[in-house]
Design an enzyme around this catalytic site. Structure first.
Site, mmCIF file in Angstrom:
data_model
loop_
_atom_site.group_PDB
_atom_site.id
_atom_site.type_symbol
_atom_site.label_atom_id
_atom_site.label_comp_id
_atom_site.label_asym_id
_atom_site.label_seq_id
_atom_site.Cartn_x
_atom_site.Cartn_y
_atom_site.Cartn_z
ATOM 1 N N CYS A 68 129.219 7.442 51.329
ATOM 2 C CA CYS A 68 128.621 7.685 50.001
ATOM 3 C C CYS A 68 127.192 7.132 49.662
ATOM 4 C CB CYS A 68 129.644 7.501 48.939
ATOM 5 S SG CYS A 68 131.269 8.392 49.154
ATOM 6 N N HIS A 92 127.366 5.537 42.147
ATOM 7 C CA HIS A 92 127.524 4.808 43.380
ATOM 8 C C HIS A 92 126.310 4.224 43.982
ATOM 9 C CE1 HIS A 92 130.637 4.266 46.984
ATOM 10 N NE2 HIS A 92 130.325 3.060 46.528
#
Length: 498
Positions: A111, A167
């Site tokens: 990610c 993130h």
């Protein structure tokens, strides 16, 4: 101050433990390591063949498009209807049929690296985001010296909104999305939940509306994110261009799905597959809500709509990466060019709009998958033309290939986890020092290592990797800080501790 031997051993032990935990969390995503999964990119724009700008000057003569970027979480190549007829995704399937599908496109394996490449236009190894991903206790984020995509879009008048997980760091406010060019953000700051219903990680709660904490509920997260996306579109000031980045939380890593979606696949006996396919149909319904809102608001005909995945599927959750030229860094440059915004002159990303809109040959002939010289698993990979070179230890994910070579990638998820990882109190095996060469065009599944047959190509690509390695910077996320523990902030993951 130099570390003592005990401190060094402790640090190595912590890293080993967290490497194991990391892969337990991501359930060892397969093909992602090698080439990452294919991205499906769809755009809708009136008469695209007449509107592919070549320069920023051309773009500025006309109104820039609205841009909606939907980023699925852990979606594999075989997890969409146009590649797998067993999945019901009528809306996305039609969008794909009417638009452009790219079958030779790459993201990063995890990610944080993918998102950093999108935001900056640089390969992750140049920004320190090449190693694994950001854990919640890492006192780090996407380095602040970079002016990222939404900031540059705001320079040319865009209203910018982010929905879903960030993130890219949260330990201090400067790392947060609303401090880095987004007018609003609705979703988690951290990487993933243990439940789509509770919005809890194993250690704390994480769901934000800008800086505020969203009241806890058991409403399925995708419903909440979809509702916010529709609200933003319906409330958008139409005289301004819109950039909406919808980081949808699906399919992700947990087999939770509302029962009505799982019921769509009642003929499937495998519990994981039935739940996973249900998630795909829920993604489709969410996208449908976004598209209908754009149409209702009168924005659709001037919208560039892009659907991609941040990385490949988790095979243990029934996702499929079978089988696999542009790279996610190119999306940064392409969006900015189309919007009439400036980008850094030395970024790795290339403008692909002529390729997307007119079918022109891609300007890209090579890209770097990654360069990570981390001591426990040094690895690097590059593609030049049809050839891909992998060197070192490919990030501790390739044991899947070694432990269970099979004709079917999707069977790799059945390998027992204890066959691949040791417990934290055991020593890790020495990293294998591999040199693998594949012809991606003839062998897209990377089954036939041809390194010994073509040593001159291995040498050429190794030299090219070494040239790129000159720009390598150390990872930003090697150490954790317990000061960031959610328990220190009332059980909610918060900023202000680094």
């Amino acid at each position: 101050m130099a570390q003592s031997d005990d401190q060094k051993k402790s640090d190595i032990r912590w890293r080993k433990t967290n490497l194991i935990r990391a892969f337990l969390v991501i359930v060892s995503i397969l093909a992602v390591v090698m080439a990452l999964v294919i991205i499906e990119l769809k755009f809708t724009h009136p008469e695209p063949s007449q509107q592919g700008p070549k320069t920023n000057k051309t773009v500025c003569k006309s109104r820039p498009p609205h841009i909606v970027l939907v980023i699925a979480d852990d979606l594999g190549w075989n997890d969409v209807e146009w590649n797998n007829v067993d999945i019901k995704m009528p809306v996305l399937n039609q969008l794909a049929a009417d638009g452009v599908i790219f079958n030779n496109t790459y993201v990063q394996p995890l990610c944080t690296p993918s998102r950093s490449a999108l935001m900056t236009g640089y390969y992750p190894f140049k920004t320190g985001n090449q190693h694994q991903f950001l854990f919640n206790l890492h006192p780090a984020g996407l380095p602040l010296e970079y002016k990222i995509l939404p900031e540059r879009l705001k320079d040319v008048g865009y209203l910018t909104h982010a929905i879903g997980k960030w993130h890219l760091g949260f330990c201090k406010e400067d790392y947060l999305p609303t401090k880095r060019g987004f007018d609003s953000h609705y979703g988690p700051w951290t990487g993933s939940f243990s439940s789509h219903y509770t919005k809890m990680t194993q250690e704390g709660y994480d769901f934000r509306d800008n800086m505020g904490v969203v009241q806890q509920s058991n409403t399925y997260l995708t419903y909440m994110l979809t509702e916010r996306a529709v609200d933003l579109i319906m409330g958008h000031y139409v005289e301004y261009p819109l950039y909406l980045q919808y980081n949808i939380d699906l399919p992700a890593k947990f087999p939770e799905v509302p029962p009505e979606y799982e019921a769509l696949y009642s003929n499937i006996t495998d519990n994981r597959t039935r739940a996973f396919y249900g998630k795909m149909s829920l993604i489709d319904d969410s996208v449908n809500s976004v598209v209908e809102a754009l149409k209702t608001r009168g924005l659709w005909d001037d919208t560039l709509f892009i659907f991609i995945s941040d990385n490949g599927a988790a095979a243990s959750q029934a996702g499929s990466n079978w089988p696999l030229l542009w790279h996610i860094v190119d999306l940064h440059k392409t969006i900015l060019t189309l919007a009439g915004a400036e980008s850094e002159s030395d970024i790795d990303g290339m403008d692909m709009w002529e390729t997307f809109s007119k079918g022109a040959p891609s300007p890209r002939n090579e890209f770097v998958y990654n360069i990570d010289d981390f001591e426990l698993s040094p690895n690097a990979a590059i593609r030049v033309g049809d050839y891909k070179l992998i060197t070192g230890n490919p990030d501790l994910l390739y044991p899947f290939r070694l432990a269970n070579r099979s004709d079917d990638w999707y069977n790799y998820g059945d390998v027992p986890i204890n066959a691949l990882f040791l417990s934290p109190d055991e020593d890790l095996p020495p990293p294998p020092n591999v040199t693998w060469l594949f012809n991606i065009k003839d062998d897209p599944e990377e089954k036939n290592d041809i390194a010994e047959l073509y040593p001159e190509i291995v040498q050429e690509l190794s030299h090219r990797l070494d040239e790129y390695r000159e720009d390598l910077v150390p990872p930003v996320n090697l150490l954790s800080d317990p000061a960031g523990d959610a328990a220190n902030f009332g059980g909610v993951w918060s900023s202000g501790w680094c």
